[in-house]
Design a protein around this motif. Structure first.
Motif, short mmCIF file in Angstrom:
data_model
loop_
_atom_site.label_atom_id
_atom_site.label_comp_id
_atom_site.label_asym_id
_atom_site.label_seq_id
_atom_site.Cartn_x
_atom_site.Cartn_y
_atom_site.Cartn_z
N TRP A 19 9.32 72.16 53.10
CA TRP A 19 9.31 72.08 51.53
C TRP A 19 10.11 72.61 50.63
O TRP A 19 10.45 73.66 50.73
N ASP A 20 11.17 71.78 49.95
CA ASP A 20 12.00 72.26 49.27
C ASP A 20 12.18 71.94 47.81
O ASP A 20 12.86 71.92 47.09
N LYS A 21 10.87 71.88 47.34
CA LYS A 21 10.45 71.89 45.81
C LYS A 21 10.55 72.96 45.13
O LYS A 21 10.00 74.16 45.66
N TYR A 56 5.10 60.00 47.81
CA TYR A 56 3.94 60.59 47.68
C TYR A 56 2.92 59.53 47.76
O TYR A 56 2.77 58.58 46.87
N HIS A 72 3.44 63.37 52.03
CA HIS A 72 4.79 63.52 51.48
C HIS A 72 6.06 63.14 52.67
O HIS A 72 5.84 63.29 53.63
N GLN A 122 3.95 63.67 42.49
CA GLN A 122 2.86 64.55 43.52
C GLN A 122 1.71 64.55 42.69
O GLN A 122 0.39 64.25 43.22
N GLN A 128 3.22 72.76 47.21
CA GLN A 128 2.83 71.23 47.87
C GLN A 128 1.39 71.15 47.74
O GLN A 128 0.63 72.18 48.08
N SER A 159 12.44 68.55 57.06
CA SER A 159 11.09 68.29 56.63
C SER A 159 10.50 69.35 55.65
O SER A 159 9.32 69.45 55.33
N ASP A 186 11.42 61.08 47.26
CA ASP A 186 10.15 61.61 47.95
C ASP A 186 9.10 60.62 47.52
O ASP A 186 8.94 60.25 46.34
N GLU A 190 13.12 67.14 43.27
CA GLU A 190 12.62 68.49 43.80
C GLU A 190 12.01 69.29 42.44
O GLU A 190 11.49 70.25 42.64
#
Length: 349
Positions: free
Chosen positions: A37-39, A67, A49, A99, A43, A35, A65, A91
């Motif tokens: 954040w791998d962007k 949103y 998300h 997003q 965020q 879970s 993903d 990502e």
């Protein structure tokens, strides 16, 4: 006769207890990592998300993903599916678009295309004008089943090479009520004709001969051969290639699952694109609206201009002054988000 019972001594009980605690800790770490954040972008605290999966019409599991605005009550919202650029992952640019549009009140889905990123499909690192078009329709399927989404108000955004796939999907899938592209590439046109349509028939034939022979190599090995690692600069490359590397190879946009950052396409990948023009029926998107966004200084600008000429009304071509091709990947001060919001708000009623 040997007993099936194992004698547990106090010492063994302590060891088992410790092992159990360690496994529980590892489970927690893995859950946290999943879970995390791998962007490549920060965020937002304005949206929720969630990582999701679903299948396309060919049975390939797609990873995406999701949103959603944090506060929308019980009202069903308009939704937007996003993908691209070609060789990127969710990502990167598509996630940023998704997003940001969710912050503006839309339910959004950024997905990895088949055979790439966290999505399924084997072999890896291949693309298809048909399957990748279907990937957009599968995203519409998923969004339309969400209780928070009004399935009569779904649009799509395609970035770079997935701009062409998005236009193709909108032409065939009448559930898509509006389509926007950003820094659009028609991959089939570029692969079939070269940049600015400069490839001669003789050059095209030579390329197809080479790719056809590559199929023998792949068949003999039982697996497709990968090309050289993407965007490894050696000096003397055109400026637009340098711009690509500046995004994909540097912290600005690097992601380990991205083909353009950390891998390569299969050598025979262009074959289907060279034979199946994506924008054949672009005029059939009408009467649903089309918005084409491109940078003034982008080497690829001509592709949106030609798509604009081929499309039927209602249509709009928005040229961003001073922007190059890659600026529209992640430069939030350059990407015309307000125009995108206005476009989808007005057309997903």
């Amino acid at each position: 006769m040997k007993s099936n019972w194992i004698k547990i001594t106090p010492h063994k009980l302590v060891v088992l207890t410790i092992l159990g605690a360690m496994l529980s800790l590892l489970d927690a770490v893995f859950a946290e990592d999943k879970s995390a954040w791998d962007k490549t972008f920060p965020q937002s605290d304005k949206v929720t998300h969630q990582k999701v999966t679903y299948k396309n019409r060919y049975g390939i599991t797609l990873a995406a993903d999701l949103y959603q605005p944090k506060y929308h009550g019980d009202k069903r919202l308009a939704a937007i599916a996003v993908s691209g650029p070609f060789g990127a992952v969710k990502e990167q640019s598509s996630g940023l678009y998704a997003q940001t549009m969710a912050e503006r009140g839309f339910v959004t889905l950024a997905f990895d295309p088949s055979y790439t990123g966290e999505s399924g499909g084997d072999p890896r690192h291949v693309a298809s004008p048909d399957i990748n078009t279907e990937d957009f329709s599968a995203a519409v399927d998923f969004l339309g089943l969400l209780p928070s989404v009004d399935r009569e108000r779904i649009g799509i955004i395609g970035i770079c090479g997935f701009g062409g796939m998005a236009l193709n999907a909108a032409a065939v899938d009448k559930r898509i009520k509006a389509v926007a592209t950003s820094t659009m590439y028609d991959m089939s046109r570029v692969m079939a004709k070269g940049y600015n349509d400069r490839q001669t028939k003789e050059e095209r034939t030579k390329t197809l001969e080479k790719l056809s022979q590559q199929r023998w190599t792949d068949a003999e090995k039982g697996a497709p051969q990968l090309g050289p690692v993407s965007l490894e600069l050696k000096g003397g490359e055109p400026q637009f290639v340098v711009d690509y590397a500046d995004y994909y190879k540097k912290p600005r946009g690097f992601h380990p699952r991205s083909i353009n950052s950390n891998g390569s396409w299969t050598v025979a990948n262009p074959l289907s694109f060279m034979n199946m023009p994506l924008l054949t029926y672009i005029d059939e998107i009408s009467p649903r609206p089309v918005l084409l966004i491109h940078g003034e200084n982008a080497h690829s600008r001509y592709l949106s201009e030609r798509a604009y000429k081929a499309a039927a009304e209602p249509k709009e071509l928005l040229i961003i002054k001073g922007a190059n091709h890659v600026d529209l990947y992640d430069r939030v001060d350059v990407i015309p988000f307000e125009e995108l919001v206005s476009f989808f708000t007005n057309n997903l009623k």
